[in-house]
Motif scaffolding. Structure first.
Motif, PDB file in Angstrom:
ATOM      1  N   THR A  73      38.288  37.014 133.184  1.00  0.00           N
ATOM      2  CA  THR A  73      39.371  37.819 132.816  1.00  0.00           C
ATOM      3  C   THR A  73      40.894  37.219 132.985  1.00  0.00           C
ATOM      4  OG1 THR A  73      39.589  39.192 134.745  1.00  0.00           O
ATOM      5  CG2 THR A  73      38.204  39.794 133.085  1.00  0.00           C
ATOM      6  N   SER A  74      41.201  36.122 132.017  1.00  0.00           N
ATOM      7  CA  SER A  74      42.370  35.544 131.995  1.00  0.00           C
ATOM      8  C   SER A  74      42.519  35.274 130.446  1.00  0.00           C
ATOM      9  CB  SER A  74      42.056  34.083 132.526  1.00  0.00           C
ATOM     10  OG  SER A  74      41.529  34.142 133.915  1.00  0.00           O
ATOM     11  N   LYS A  75      44.051  34.807 130.217  1.00  0.00           N
ATOM     12  CA  LYS A  75      44.367  34.545 128.864  1.00  0.00           C
ATOM     13  C   LYS A  75      45.129  33.147 128.794  1.00  0.00           C
ATOM     14  CE  LYS A  75      43.882  38.879 126.972  1.00  0.00           C
ATOM     15  NZ  LYS A  75      42.948  39.511 128.150  1.00  0.00           N
ATOM     16  N   ILE A  76      44.917  32.681 127.858  1.00  0.00           N
ATOM     17  CA  ILE A  76      45.472  31.263 127.323  1.00  0.00           C
ATOM     18  C   ILE A  76      47.019  31.919 126.830  1.00  0.00           C
ATOM     19  CG2 ILE A  76      45.813  29.256 125.605  1.00  0.00           C
ATOM     20  CD1 ILE A  76      42.650  29.576 125.385  1.00  0.00           C
ATOM     21  N   LYS A 250      53.694  25.198 122.135  1.00  0.00           N
ATOM     22  CA  LYS A 250      53.403  26.462 121.301  1.00  0.00           C
ATOM     23  C   LYS A 250      52.199  27.022 121.723  1.00  0.00           C
ATOM     24  CE  LYS A 250      55.929  24.753 117.377  1.00  0.00           C
ATOM     25  NZ  LYS A 250      55.809  24.409 115.777  1.00  0.00           N
ATOM     26  N   ASN A 251      51.831  28.241 121.394  1.00  0.00           N
ATOM     27  CA  ASN A 251      50.543  28.736 121.648  1.00  0.00           C
ATOM     28  C   ASN A 251      49.313  28.516 120.619  1.00  0.00           C
ATOM     29  OD1 ASN A 251      48.426  30.024 123.198  1.00  0.00           O
ATOM     30  ND2 ASN A 251      49.548  31.800 123.829  1.00  0.00           N
ATOM     31  N   LEU A 252      48.189  28.569 121.058  1.00  0.00           N
ATOM     32  CA  LEU A 252      46.952  28.644 119.937  1.00  0.00           C
ATOM     33  C   LEU A 252      47.379  29.686 118.698  1.00  0.00           C
ATOM     34  CD1 LEU A 252      43.563  28.508 121.624  1.00  0.00           C
ATOM     35  CD2 LEU A 252      44.622  26.728 120.026  1.00  0.00           C
ATOM     36  N   THR A 253      47.126  29.200 117.631  1.00  0.00           N
ATOM     37  CA  THR A 253      47.194  30.328 116.569  1.00  0.00           C
ATOM     38  C   THR A 253      45.604  30.999 116.396  1.00  0.00           C
ATOM     39  OG1 THR A 253      46.508  28.646 114.602  1.00  0.00           O
ATOM     40  CG2 THR A 253      48.996  29.053 115.227  1.00  0.00           C
ATOM     41  N   GLU A 254      45.627  31.982 115.752  1.00  0.00           N
ATOM     42  CA  GLU A 254      44.265  32.666 115.598  1.00  0.00           C
ATOM     43  C   GLU A 254      43.489  31.724 114.816  1.00  0.00           C
ATOM     44  OE1 GLU A 254      42.461  36.977 114.693  1.00  0.00           O
ATOM     45  OE2 GLU A 254      44.658  36.518 114.051  1.00  0.00           O
ATOM     46  N   GLU A 278      41.184  38.889 123.174  1.00  0.00           N
ATOM     47  CA  GLU A 278      40.504  38.703 124.759  1.00  0.00           C
ATOM     48  C   GLU A 278      40.904  37.475 125.060  1.00  0.00           C
ATOM     49  OE1 GLU A 278      36.571  41.562 123.814  1.00  0.00           O
ATOM     50  OE2 GLU A 278      36.542  39.320 123.148  1.00  0.00           O
ATOM     51  N   THR A 279      41.279  36.370 124.393  1.00  0.00           N
ATOM     52  CA  THR A 279      41.367  35.022 124.814  1.00  0.00           C
ATOM     53  C   THR A 279      42.859  34.493 124.993  1.00  0.00           C
ATOM     54  OG1 THR A 279      39.301  34.580 123.609  1.00  0.00           O
ATOM     55  CG2 THR A 279      40.569  33.059 124.470  1.00  0.00           C
ATOM     56  N   VAL A 280      43.769  34.928 124.231  1.00  0.00           N
ATOM     57  CA  VAL A 280      45.082  34.605 123.844  1.00  0.00           C
ATOM     58  C   VAL A 280      46.073  35.645 124.015  1.00  0.00           C
ATOM     59  CG1 VAL A 280      46.408  33.220 122.426  1.00  0.00           C
ATOM     60  CG2 VAL A 280      44.307  32.587 122.504  1.00  0.00           C
ATOM     61  N   LYS A 281      47.223  35.263 124.676  1.00  0.00           N
ATOM     62  CA  LYS A 281      48.272  36.212 124.951  1.00  0.00           C
ATOM     63  C   LYS A 281      49.569  35.354 124.442  1.00  0.00           C
ATOM     64  CE  LYS A 281      51.314  39.279 126.462  1.00  0.00           C
ATOM     65  NZ  LYS A 281      51.421  40.702 125.794  1.00  0.00           N
ATOM     66  N   ALA A 282      50.030  36.050 123.297  1.00  0.00           N
ATOM     67  CA  ALA A 282      51.403  35.398 122.740  1.00  0.00           C
ATOM     68  C   ALA A 282      52.735  35.825 123.596  1.00  0.00           C
ATOM     69  CB  ALA A 282      51.289  35.669 121.385  1.00  0.00           C
TER      70      ALA A 282
END
Length: 283
Positions: A73-76, A250-254, A278-282
Motif C-alpha cells: 500500500t504505497s504510491k509512486i 515529473k511523475n509517471l503518466t498514465e 492504485e499505483t501513482v499519486k499525482a
C-alpha cells in the motif's frame, strides 16, 4: 521538526539526497529527513515500506510496481531517474563463459526475491529467447555475496548496475560479458499510503527540494571528482555515467504506467494488474 524516514541504495544515483541533507535544505523546512542506505536493494526496501520501517523509498520502477500489484500500500509520487538503468551481466573472471548465450539455464545470483537483479534476469532471458520458467536463482543479499557466490561457483552470473560494478571488473574479480538496459525509467520515489495521506505537504516540499538539486546536479563544481572519490570509480567512467543519466522532476503518466505494467505482465513478472490510481499519486 517532522521526522521522515527514507531509504535507497548506496549508489551514485542517491548523492543528491546526501547533498541536500548535508546542506541543511530539509532542516531549513523543519524536516528531519533520516536517510538509510539499503545495500540489499529493492526487495528489502519493498518489505520496509510494507512493514512501516520507512516512509519513502527511492526504488527501482519495476520492483515497486510488482510489489504494489502484490499488495504493497504505497504510491509512486515521482520519477527520479528517467534514463534506463544499465545492468551489466557479470561472470567470475576465471569462468568459461564468454557470451550471454553461454548463460542459458545457468544459476543467477540475486540480492533477494523480487529484487531488480531477479526481475531483470527475466527481461534478459526474454531478450535471449530463453524459457523464463527454467531460471534458477541463488539469493546472495549484497554485492559482496555475489562476489563470494561467483568465485565459489555456487552461482554462474550476476546482474547489477554497470558502473557500480565496474571496480570489480577493473580489479579482475568479475568479467562483464553483456549489458541489459531497463525498458523503462530506472528509479521512482515511492511513499507509504498512510504517511502520504497524513503528510502531503511534507512530501511535496521534499520533492521540491530534491528536484532543485537534481535539476542542477551536473553543474555542481567538480561533481565528477566527488563521485569518483566517494564510489571508488575511475573519473572517465563517472563522466560517462553523468552523460547517460537523465534526472526527472515529473511523475509517471498514465500512458507510461500502462506500457510498463503491460511489459511486466507479458514477461510474467506480474500475473495481474493494478490501476493507475492504485499505483501513482499525482501532485
Amino acid at each position: 521538526m517532522k521526522t521522515v524516514k527514507i531509504v535507497g541504495v548506496p549508489e551514485h544515483f542517491n548523492l543528491p539526497w546526501q547533498l541536500c541533507i548535508e546542506n541543511g535544505e530539509f532542516e531549513a523546512e523543519d524536516i528531519d529527513l533520516q536517510w538509510n542506505n539499503i545495500p540489499e536493494g529493492t526487495g528489502k526496501m519493498c518489505q520496509m515500506l510494507r512493514d512501516g520501517e520507512t516512509d519513502i523509498a527511492v526504488i527501482l520502477t519495476e520492483g515497486i510496481i510488482k510489489d504494489i500489484v502484490a499488495g504493497n500500500t504505497s504510491k509512486i509520487v515521482q520519477i527520479y531517474v528517467q534514463s534506463p538503468l544499465i545492468w551489466g551481466i557479470h561472470v567470475a573472471s576465471k569462468s568459461d563463459f564468454n557470451s550471454v548465450k553461454d548463460l542459458k539455464d545457468k544459476k543467477i545470483a540475486i540480492s533477494r526475491l523480487g529484487s531488480g537483479s531477479q526481475l531483470m534476469a527475466f527481461v534478459n532471458a526474454n531478450e535471449q529467447g530463453w524459457e523464463t520458467d527454467n531460471l534458477q536463482f541463488v539469493i546472495i543479499n549484497t554485492i559482496d555475496g555475489a562476489v563470494e557466490a561467483l568465485t565459489n561457483l555456487t552461482a554462474d552470473y550476476f546482474m547489477w548496475e554497470r558502473f557500480m560494478t565496474k571496480p570489480l571488473v577493473d580489479n579482475g574479480i568479475f568479467r562483464r560479458i553483456g549489458d541489459c538496459p531497463t525498458p523503462w525509467p530506472s528509479f521512482v520515489i515511492t511513499v507509504r499510503d498512510e504517511f502520504l495521506k497524513k503528510n502531503p505537504k511534507t512530501v511535496e516540499k521534499i520533492l521540491e527540494i530534491i528536484n532543485n538539486t537534481t535539476h542542477h546536479f551536473t553543474q555542481i563544481p567538480n561533481i565528477d571528482h566527488t563521485l569518483a572519490g566517494l564510489f571508488n570509480q575511475k573519473i572517465e567512467d563517472i563522466q560517462e555515467w553523468l552523460k547517460l543519466t537523465q534526472w526527472s522532476q515529473k511523475n509517471l503518466t498514465e500512458k507510461a504506467f500502462i506500457k510498463i505494467q503491460n511489459q511486466l505482465f507479458d514477461l510474467g513478472i506480474i500475473d495481474k494488474k493494478a490501476t493507475f490510481a492504485e499505483t501513482v499519486k499525482a501532485f
